[in-house]
Design a protein around this motif. Structure first.
Motif, PDB file in Angstrom:
ATOM      1  N   GLN A 158      -2.439   3.253  -8.209  1.00 53.69           N
ATOM      2  CA  GLN A 158      -3.127   3.261  -9.510  1.00 53.69           C
ATOM      3  C   GLN A 158      -3.416   4.686  -9.983  1.00 53.69           C
ATOM      4  O   GLN A 158      -3.319   4.990 -11.173  1.00 53.69           O
ATOM      5  CB  GLN A 158      -4.444   2.490  -9.410  1.00 53.69           C
ATOM      6  CG  GLN A 158      -4.233   0.996  -9.238  1.00 53.69           C
ATOM      7  CD  GLN A 158      -5.558   0.261  -9.096  1.00 53.69           C
ATOM      8  OE1 GLN A 158      -6.531   0.578  -9.759  1.00 53.69           O
ATOM      9  NE2 GLN A 158      -5.587  -0.720  -8.216  1.00 53.69           N
ATOM     10  N   HIS A 200       3.935   3.416  -2.487  1.00 50.69           N
ATOM     11  CA  HIS A 200       2.498   3.495  -2.159  1.00 50.69           C
ATOM     12  C   HIS A 200       2.045   2.245  -1.409  1.00 50.69           C
ATOM     13  O   HIS A 200       1.086   1.578  -1.793  1.00 50.69           O
ATOM     14  CB  HIS A 200       1.686   3.728  -3.440  1.00 50.69           C
ATOM     15  CG  HIS A 200       2.097   4.986  -4.110  1.00 50.69           C
ATOM     16  ND1 HIS A 200       1.767   6.226  -3.606  1.00 50.69           N
ATOM     17  CD2 HIS A 200       2.893   5.203  -5.176  1.00 50.69           C
ATOM     18  CE1 HIS A 200       2.330   7.166  -4.356  1.00 50.69           C
ATOM     19  NE2 HIS A 200       3.021   6.573  -5.318  1.00 50.69           N
ATOM     20  N   PRO A 230     -10.717   5.523   3.581  1.00 54.68           N
ATOM     21  CA  PRO A 230     -10.191   5.196   2.250  1.00 54.68           C
ATOM     22  C   PRO A 230     -10.857   6.049   1.177  1.00 54.68           C
ATOM     23  O   PRO A 230     -11.947   6.576   1.385  1.00 54.68           O
ATOM     24  CB  PRO A 230     -10.560   3.725   2.087  1.00 54.68           C
ATOM     25  CG  PRO A 230     -11.745   3.526   2.974  1.00 54.68           C
ATOM     26  CD  PRO A 230     -11.570   4.468   4.125  1.00 54.68           C
ATOM     27  N   GLU A 261       3.191  -5.229  -7.161  1.00 56.61           N
ATOM     28  CA  GLU A 261       1.998  -5.320  -6.327  1.00 56.61           C
ATOM     29  C   GLU A 261       2.340  -5.875  -4.954  1.00 56.61           C
ATOM     30  O   GLU A 261       1.875  -5.408  -3.931  1.00 56.61           O
ATOM     31  CB  GLU A 261       0.991  -6.220  -7.030  1.00 56.61           C
ATOM     32  CG  GLU A 261      -0.263  -6.508  -6.267  1.00 56.61           C
ATOM     33  CD  GLU A 261      -1.377  -5.563  -6.650  1.00 56.61           C
ATOM     34  OE1 GLU A 261      -1.802  -4.820  -5.761  1.00 56.61           O
ATOM     35  OE2 GLU A 261      -1.795  -5.577  -7.824  1.00 56.61           O
ATOM     36  N   THR A 262       3.175  -6.872  -4.962  1.00 53.94           N
ATOM     37  CA  THR A 262       3.490  -7.568  -3.708  1.00 53.94           C
ATOM     38  C   THR A 262       4.950  -7.319  -3.358  1.00 53.94           C
ATOM     39  O   THR A 262       5.620  -6.534  -4.019  1.00 53.94           O
ATOM     40  CB  THR A 262       3.313  -9.084  -3.906  1.00 53.94           C
ATOM     41  OG1 THR A 262       4.227  -9.456  -4.927  1.00 53.94           O
ATOM     42  CG2 THR A 262       1.903  -9.433  -4.312  1.00 53.94           C
ATOM     43  N   GLY A 289      -2.145  -0.186  -4.977  1.00 54.73           N
ATOM     44  CA  GLY A 289      -3.493   0.001  -4.417  1.00 54.73           C
ATOM     45  C   GLY A 289      -4.118   1.225  -5.070  1.00 54.73           C
ATOM     46  O   GLY A 289      -3.712   1.650  -6.154  1.00 54.73           O
ATOM     47  N   ARG A 290      -5.114   1.810  -4.374  1.00 57.24           N
ATOM     48  CA  ARG A 290      -5.840   2.952  -4.957  1.00 57.24           C
ATOM     49  C   ARG A 290      -4.906   4.093  -5.331  1.00 57.24           C
ATOM     50  O   ARG A 290      -4.989   4.650  -6.430  1.00 57.24           O
ATOM     51  CB  ARG A 290      -6.872   3.458  -3.939  1.00 57.24           C
ATOM     52  CG  ARG A 290      -8.116   2.614  -3.836  1.00 57.24           C
ATOM     53  CD  ARG A 290      -9.029   3.191  -2.769  1.00 57.24           C
ATOM     54  NE  ARG A 290      -8.416   3.022  -1.461  1.00 57.24           N
ATOM     55  CZ  ARG A 290      -8.755   2.073  -0.595  1.00 57.24           C
ATOM     56  NH1 ARG A 290      -9.724   1.249  -0.872  1.00 57.24           N
ATOM     57  NH2 ARG A 290      -8.151   1.975   0.568  1.00 57.24           N
ATOM     58  N   THR A 307      -7.383   9.673  -2.163  1.00 57.13           N
ATOM     59  CA  THR A 307      -6.614   9.003  -3.218  1.00 57.13           C
ATOM     60  C   THR A 307      -6.060  10.004  -4.232  1.00 57.13           C
ATOM     61  O   THR A 307      -4.852  10.030  -4.511  1.00 57.13           O
ATOM     62  CB  THR A 307      -7.519   7.986  -3.958  1.00 57.13           C
ATOM     63  OG1 THR A 307      -7.974   7.026  -3.006  1.00 57.13           O
ATOM     64  CG2 THR A 307      -6.782   7.287  -5.076  1.00 57.13           C
ATOM     65  N   GLY A 353       3.618  -0.750  -4.906  1.00 62.21           N
ATOM     66  CA  GLY A 353       2.314  -0.766  -4.238  1.00 62.21           C
ATOM     67  C   GLY A 353       1.263  -0.261  -5.204  1.00 62.21           C
ATOM     68  O   GLY A 353       1.237   0.924  -5.532  1.00 62.21           O
TER      69      GLY A 353
END
Ligand code: DGY
Length: 308
Positions: free
Chosen positions: A158, A195, A96, A175-176, A154-155, A100, A152
């Motif tokens: 964003q 994402h 991870p 987000e979900t 996540g990292r 990014t 999505g």
């Protein structure tokens, strides 16, 4: 000395840390080992360093009695049956963060290239067809001020949102798998960027119904996993003009077969899964995967462990 099988030569110096400490075999071919070849190596191995092209399923794990750790050279780990590995006490790690920004950069490159028809225009110039400045030549879509839907957050999602702010874009996010929010995003966005990880819940998420909600002027960007988009539905949407364009770093399968209807679709841009392909990202990924293997073999928690 433990036995480690690494399924491809990797960028950067970090693999030497494995070679110095353990009996390490690196698959030196350009193409990945076949499933059978991987299974044969896994059968002898205490640790595997795998790529997203390596399927590590329950059957392969059952044939690998010594295996203690698997380090995947990717943030995504949908190629590994993590449940089956955990049940056997095999630790699984990923990489991870390392990629990014590289992936967010590529997302924007694809978005820009698709909106401004960069590949088409570059081919036109290179092929000697550029005769004069044309008032209506290669007209595309505005990126500044447009609405970007990020599925999505996540990292990587964003990081894409931060780039969009610099372009004065309005950013919508989901987000979900919140259906209502997703539908709102699909209807309103000029660009839609995916994402999400590939899971049972996200496979085929962008299919006929989702595509039908998008604006006919919208452009879809996917730098996540190909199977999140139903490729037949996408091909239909592009061929019928229901969707203005798509820019894909990922497809299902990879590579896309030469006779796939997507290839003949208008306004399609495909690159060969290069989201993390910068020197620094890939070298950092090697370091993280090596750290995971060494920790797993030492019996300590992996620094970058995927949730079981
Ligand atoms: C990942 O890490 O999951 C990317 O798809 C490849 O770097």
């Amino acid at each position: 000395m433990a036995r480690i099988f690494v399924t491809r030569a990797l960028p950067g110096p970090a693999l030497s840390r494995l070679e110095d400490a353990h009996e390490t075999t690196v698959w030196q071919h350009q193409l990945p080992p076949s499933y059978e070849q991987l299974r044969a190596h896994a059968a002898q191995a205490d640790a595997l360093l795998t790529l997203l092209t390596d399927r590590v399923d329950a059957q392969l794990l059952a044939a690998a009695p010594r295996l203690r750790v698997i380090a995947n050279y990717a943030v995504g780990y949908d190629n590994i049956d993590v449940g089956a590995a955990s049940a056997r006490g095999i630790a699984v790690g990923n990489t991870p963060d390392a990629l990014t920004d590289a992936t967010a950069d590529l997302t924007f490159a694809l978005l820009m290239a698709s909106a401004r028809r960069i590949t088409e225009a570059a081919a036109f110039a290179r092929e000697g067809r550029w005769q004069t400045w044309e008032p209506a030549g290669f007209l595309g879509a505005d990126v500044h001020g447009a609405t970007l839907g990020i599925i999505g957050l996540g990292r990587i999602g964003q990081a894409v949102a931060r780039r969009a702010a610099g372009f004065g874009m309005e950013v919508l996010t989901t987000e979900t798998r919140d259906q209502h929010n997703l539908e709102h995003l699909l209807r309103r966005s000029d660009f839609i960027s995916i994402h999400l990880p590939l899971t049972a819940g996200t496979r085929g998420l962008i299919g006929t119904q989702a595509l039908s909600l998008m604006k006919p002027t919208a452009i879809l960007v996917n730098t996540a996993r190909g199977a999140i988009v139903d490729r037949d539905a996408l091909a239909r949407a592009l061929h019928t003009g229901q969707l203005a364009g798509a820019a894909l770093d990922v497809t299902d399968p990879e590579p896309l077969p030469p006779d796939d209807p997507l290839w003949s679709a208008p306004n399609l841009l495909v690159v060969p899964h290069i989201g993390s392909a910068t020197w620094s990202a890939r070298e950092r990924m090697t370091e993280m995967a090596v750290d995971n293997i060494l920790a797993g073999l030492a019996g300590t928690p992996l620094p970058y462990q995927v949730p079981a």
